[in-house]
Motif scaffolding. Structure first.
Motif, PDB file in Angstrom:
ATOM      1  N   UNK A  16       0.833  -1.190   0.000  1.00 22.13           N
ATOM      2  CA  UNK A  16       0.000   0.000   0.000  1.00 22.13           C
ATOM      3  C   UNK A  16       0.870   1.243   0.000  1.00 22.13           C
ATOM      4  N   UNK A  17       0.357   2.303  -0.585  1.00 26.55           N
ATOM      5  CA  UNK A  17       1.057   3.581  -0.480  1.00 26.55           C
ATOM      6  C   UNK A  17       0.935   4.065   0.960  1.00 26.55           C
ATOM      7  N   UNK A  18       1.605   5.157   1.252  1.00 28.76           N
ATOM      8  CA  UNK A  18       1.529   5.729   2.597  1.00 28.76           C
ATOM      9  C   UNK A  18       0.088   6.050   2.970  1.00 28.76           C
ATOM     10  N   UNK A  19      -0.721   6.427   1.993  1.00 24.23           N
ATOM     11  CA  UNK A  19      -2.126   6.748   2.260  1.00 24.23           C
ATOM     12  C   UNK A  19      -2.852   5.521   2.820  1.00 24.23           C
ATOM     13  N   UNK A  45       5.840  -0.098   4.216  1.00 21.56           N
ATOM     14  CA  UNK A  45       6.093   1.041   3.331  1.00 21.56           C
ATOM     15  C   UNK A  45       7.472   0.993   2.680  1.00 21.56           C
ATOM     16  N   UNK A  46       8.428   0.439   3.370  1.00 17.62           N
ATOM     17  CA  UNK A  46       9.791   0.394   2.818  1.00 17.62           C
ATOM     18  C   UNK A  46       9.902  -0.538   1.603  1.00 17.62           C
ATOM     19  N   UNK A  47       8.885  -1.313   1.311  1.00 20.20           N
ATOM     20  CA  UNK A  47       8.898  -2.179   0.132  1.00 20.20           C
ATOM     21  C   UNK A  47       8.774  -1.390  -1.166  1.00 20.20           C
ATOM     22  N   UNK A  48       8.252  -0.160  -1.105  1.00 22.89           N
ATOM     23  CA  UNK A  48       8.069   0.648  -2.300  1.00 22.89           C
ATOM     24  C   UNK A  48       9.326   1.469  -2.593  1.00 22.89           C
ATOM     25  N   UNK A  49       9.668   1.589  -3.866  1.00 25.14           N
ATOM     26  CA  UNK A  49      10.826   2.402  -4.256  1.00 25.14           C
ATOM     27  C   UNK A  49      10.552   3.882  -4.044  1.00 25.14           C
TER      28      UNK A  49
END
Length: 67
Positions: A16-19, A45-49
């Protein structure tokens, strides 16, 4: 309904995005009981670039929400 049926409730995020993580964090806080702490799965959250916003900060394994 889950609690009324005697089941525990755990809130998790996937990719998920931060939202989405913020929304899940607030849901987990609303469901939480101070006398029965639950380890929710929100440290993703750290999974997203990159992200659309700043995700919740995790300090010592906890997300602290403002009052």
């Amino acid at each position: 309904q889950a609690r009324k049926a005697g089941m525990g409730v755990v809130v998790t995020s996937t990719i998920d995005s931060a939202v989405g993580v913020w929304a899940a964090t607030h849901l987990a806080a609303a469901l939480g009981k101070k006398c029965e702490p639950v380890a929710h799965g929100l440290a993703t959250s750290h999974w997203l670039a990159s992200d659309v916003a700043e995700p919740p900060a995790i300090r010592e394994g906890l997300i602290h929400l403002p009052c």
